[in-house]
Design a protein around this motif. Structure first.
Motif, PDB file in Angstrom:
ATOM      1  N   LYS A  46       1.189   4.591  -1.322  1.00  0.00           N
ATOM      2  CA  LYS A  46       1.653   4.692  -2.592  1.00  0.00           C
ATOM      3  C   LYS A  46       1.577   6.194  -3.088  1.00  0.00           C
ATOM      4  CE  LYS A  46       0.070   1.631  -5.508  1.00  0.00           C
ATOM      5  NZ  LYS A  46      -0.916   0.727  -6.109  1.00  0.00           N
ATOM      6  N   GLU A  47       2.099   6.439  -4.206  1.00  0.00           N
ATOM      7  CA  GLU A  47       2.090   7.860  -4.873  1.00  0.00           C
ATOM      8  C   GLU A  47       0.715   8.167  -5.048  1.00  0.00           C
ATOM      9  OE1 GLU A  47       4.324   7.351  -8.367  1.00  0.00           O
ATOM     10  OE2 GLU A  47       6.377   7.537  -7.127  1.00  0.00           O
ATOM     11  N   ASN A  48       0.167   9.437  -4.734  1.00  0.00           N
ATOM     12  CA  ASN A  48      -1.184   9.600  -4.863  1.00  0.00           C
ATOM     13  C   ASN A  48      -1.586  11.234  -4.881  1.00  0.00           C
ATOM     14  OD1 ASN A  48      -2.278  10.787  -2.143  1.00  0.00           O
ATOM     15  ND2 ASN A  48      -0.937   9.115  -1.627  1.00  0.00           N
TER      16      ASN A  48
ATOM     17  N   GLU B 125       4.125  12.044   0.192  1.00  0.00           N
ATOM     18  CA  GLU B 125       5.417  12.751  -0.214  1.00  0.00           C
ATOM     19  C   GLU B 125       6.462  11.872  -0.270  1.00  0.00           C
ATOM     20  OE1 GLU B 125       5.701  15.494  -1.892  1.00  0.00           O
ATOM     21  OE2 GLU B 125       4.173  16.730  -1.594  1.00  0.00           O
ATOM     22  N   LEU B 126       6.590  11.091   1.037  1.00  0.00           N
ATOM     23  CA  LEU B 126       7.749  10.383   1.245  1.00  0.00           C
ATOM     24  C   LEU B 126       7.670   8.917   0.071  1.00  0.00           C
ATOM     25  CD1 LEU B 126       7.916  10.231   4.962  1.00  0.00           C
ATOM     26  CD2 LEU B 126       9.701  11.265   3.427  1.00  0.00           C
ATOM     27  N   ALA B 127       6.202   8.699  -0.275  1.00  0.00           N
ATOM     28  CA  ALA B 127       6.415   7.513  -1.338  1.00  0.00           C
ATOM     29  C   ALA B 127       7.046   8.016  -2.430  1.00  0.00           C
ATOM     30  CB  ALA B 127       4.872   7.462  -1.742  1.00  0.00           C
ATOM     31  N   TRP B 128       7.354   9.194  -3.142  1.00  0.00           N
ATOM     32  CA  TRP B 128       8.081   9.545  -4.125  1.00  0.00           C
ATOM     33  C   TRP B 128       9.654   9.194  -3.789  1.00  0.00           C
ATOM     34  CZ3 TRP B 128       3.256  11.240  -4.788  1.00  0.00           C
ATOM     35  CH2 TRP B 128       2.808  11.455  -6.027  1.00  0.00           C
ATOM     36  N   ARG B 129      10.048   9.687  -2.695  1.00  0.00           N
ATOM     37  CA  ARG B 129      11.348   9.319  -2.217  1.00  0.00           C
ATOM     38  C   ARG B 129      11.828   7.875  -2.350  1.00  0.00           C
ATOM     39  NH1 ARG B 129      13.533  12.280   3.351  1.00  0.00           N
ATOM     40  NH2 ARG B 129      12.623  13.679   2.130  1.00  0.00           N
ATOM     41  N   ARG B 130      10.908   6.897  -1.985  1.00  0.00           N
ATOM     42  CA  ARG B 130      11.250   5.574  -2.085  1.00  0.00           C
ATOM     43  C   ARG B 130      11.636   5.100  -3.628  1.00  0.00           C
ATOM     44  NH1 ARG B 130       6.755   4.798   1.312  1.00  0.00           N
ATOM     45  NH2 ARG B 130       5.647   4.190  -0.334  1.00  0.00           N
ATOM     46  N   ASN B 131      11.353   6.051  -4.706  1.00  0.00           N
ATOM     47  CA  ASN B 131      11.989   5.623  -5.920  1.00  0.00           C
ATOM     48  C   ASN B 131      13.482   5.769  -5.998  1.00  0.00           C
ATOM     49  OD1 ASN B 131       9.361   5.578  -7.223  1.00  0.00           O
ATOM     50  ND2 ASN B 131       9.211   7.731  -7.463  1.00  0.00           N
TER      51      ASN B 131
ATOM     52  N   THR C 268      -8.775  11.830   4.827  1.00  0.00           N
ATOM     53  CA  THR C 268      -8.490  10.433   4.904  1.00  0.00           C
ATOM     54  C   THR C 268      -8.439   9.785   6.421  1.00  0.00           C
ATOM     55  OG1 THR C 268      -6.050  10.931   5.339  1.00  0.00           O
ATOM     56  CG2 THR C 268      -6.756  10.891   3.166  1.00  0.00           C
ATOM     57  N   GLY C 269      -8.388  10.485   7.504  1.00  0.00           N
ATOM     58  CA  GLY C 269      -8.533   9.969   8.770  1.00  0.00           C
ATOM     59  C   GLY C 269      -6.969   9.586   9.078  1.00  0.00           C
ATOM     60  N   ASP C 270      -6.221   9.828   8.295  1.00  0.00           N
ATOM     61  CA  ASP C 270      -4.770   9.764   8.578  1.00  0.00           C
ATOM     62  C   ASP C 270      -4.125  11.138   8.834  1.00  0.00           C
ATOM     63  OD1 ASP C 270      -2.211   9.071   8.742  1.00  0.00           O
ATOM     64  OD2 ASP C 270      -2.012   7.628   7.242  1.00  0.00           O
ATOM     65  N   SER C 271      -3.717  11.291   9.971  1.00  0.00           N
ATOM     66  CA  SER C 271      -2.919  12.608  10.232  1.00  0.00           C
ATOM     67  C   SER C 271      -1.531  12.804   9.435  1.00  0.00           C
ATOM     68  CB  SER C 271      -2.518  12.986  11.783  1.00  0.00           C
ATOM     69  OG  SER C 271      -1.689  11.913  12.381  1.00  0.00           O
ATOM     70  N   GLY C 272      -1.107  11.690   9.197  1.00  0.00           N
ATOM     71  CA  GLY C 272       0.049  11.809   8.315  1.00  0.00           C
ATOM     72  C   GLY C 272       0.054  11.419   6.843  1.00  0.00           C
ATOM     73  N   ALA C 273      -1.081  11.712   6.515  1.00  0.00           N
ATOM     74  CA  ALA C 273      -1.137  11.304   4.910  1.00  0.00           C
ATOM     75  C   ALA C 273      -0.678  12.025   4.155  1.00  0.00           C
ATOM     76  CB  ALA C 273      -3.005  11.550   4.799  1.00  0.00           C
TER      77      ALA C 273
END
Length: 409
Positions: free
Chosen positions: A92-94, A269-275, A259-264
């Motif tokens: 999600k957006e964060n 950023e892509l979460a905003w694109r899903r709008n 975060t332990g997530d290399s693609g965090a």
């Protein structure tokens, strides 16, 4: 010719009409901010039911609305160590989409001013004024004092000039950027070792500066017979380009480690694109955003995706021709032209075009110098009037009406 003589005398380098230049810039900037404030007050009165801010909106709501809330949230809560996800398991957006310098600088100043919001607006206002001063200093040797002041007037009154007095990082980023471009133009490379990290951790875009340094290096090498290129300058250009690349990817690394997530970061950023593209759950591909955007918007308008691709290609060609051959743009010098090209390539590579695109074009502000070069007073007044009309249109749509997917600053 008389105009050229008037604006380039030693007296005008001390000031115009008997006033120091800094006073003229202050008068222009304060006048522009008063007009913007009037626009925001009017927009607050026109906001109604169904808008983001509601019928009781105030100018203070606008100052701290939209992304300003994210910067405040960063200052208060920091960055998540666990990425929030949707029911479908998508990020999600964060806060990781927002760099720390503006958020925490506002937090520190807020201790003195009494609130984060007051400090955020104060930083934007002061950074905007300083950016106007730097823009004038950058342009005066290229287009003359009078034209440079007109460029400042266009810049301070531009369609997105509300960014100078709301809680966004744009104003501060513009200050770092213009200082960096000025340092590059004057071959003051030492300052860039400070300014590049400041840019990189204020908002995204420093990778465009890395591309600029690469292009400047190639250009200087090709012209080394007419403009000597000492070894020390080669070392600086290469080292600074490497620094800009490292800084440009550093936030992704920091987000990955935290975060332990290399693609965090990219997932955020892509979460905003899903709008705009709800079904978009793939990874990041350079230039894919604008290609998808062309298909999405022209399909939404009923013109078909193929039309979108054609328009996108023609726009790229037209902008390239403008930067290469337009005589007023050429007056600005190679550094500013290459910066404009570098930043536009960067946007094409990483961004999905939507209403925030207008805001993301602010780093192209040095091009206001080209609009100020023609010495026709009616032309300059017309440009200024167009700036103010565009500013009202943008404020009205993004603040008085803003609530739909195409009305987001």
């Amino acid at each position: 010719m008389a105009d050229r003589a008037l604006i380039e005398t030693p007296a005008t380098r001390r000031g115009l009409a008997g006033l120091p230049v800094v006073v003229w810039i202050a008068l222009i900037y304060v006048g522009a901010r008063l007009i913007t404030t009037g626009f925001l007050v009017l927009a607050a009165q026109l906001a109604g039911q169904g808008t983001r801010f509601g019928p009781n909106a105030t100018i203070g709501d606008f100052f701290l609305g939209w992304d300003a809330q994210w910067y405040w949230y960063v200052a208060v809560n920091g960055y998540p160590s666990v990425l929030p996800v949707t029911d479908a398991g998508l990020v999600k957006e964060n806060q990781w989409a927002f760099m720390p310098v503006y958020a925490y600088l506002s937090q520190g100043l807020g201790v003195l001013l009494g609130s984060w919001g007051a400090a955020a607006v104060a930083i934007s206002l002061v950074a905007g004024f300083l950016a106007c001063w730097v823009l004038f200093r950058m342009l005066r040797d290229r287009i003359g004092d009078g034209a440079a002041l007109w460029a400042v007037a266009f810049f301070a009154s531009a369609p997105l000039a509300a960014m100078f007095q709301v809680g966004y990082a744009e104003s501060l980023f513009l200050l770092w950027l213009l200082l960096a471009l000025w340092a590059l133009m004057r071959r003051r490379y030492g300052w860039l070792y400070l300014l590049i990290p400041l840019m990189g951790f204020t908002r995204p875009g420093v990778l465009a500066f890395a591309l600029l340094l690469g292009l400047i290096g190639v250009w200087r090498w090709m012209h080394r017979r007419t403009e000597p290129l000492p070894i020390r300058e080669i070392v600086h250009i290469v080292a600074l380009g490497a620094l800009a690349v490292v800084v440009g990817f550093a936030w992704q690394v920091i987000a990955g480690v935290a975060t332990g997530d290399s693609g965090a970061y990219l997932a955020t950023e892509l979460a905003w694109r899903r709008n705009w593209l709800p079904a978009s759950d793939g990874g990041f591909l350079p230039f894919d955003g604008f290609v998808q955007g062309a298909a999405f918007w022209f399909g939404t308008w009923g013109l078909g995706p193929v039309t979108g691709y054609v328009v996108l290609a023609l726009a790229v060609v037209a902008i390239a021709v403008l930067l290469l051959f337009e005589p007023h743009v050429k007056r600005l010098g190679v550094e500013l032209r290459l910066w404009s090209a570098s930043y536009l390539v960067y946007l094409l590579a990483v961004f999905f075009p939507q209403s925030s695109l207008f805001r993301l074009l602010l780093p192209l502000s040095p091009l206001w110098g080209a609009a100020a070069v023609p010495r026709s007073t009616p032309w300059r007044i017309a440009v200024l009037a167009a700036c103010l009309l565009g500013q009202w249109w943008w404020i009205y749509n993004m603040y008085a009406l803003g609530n739909t997917y195409w009305q987001i600053p």
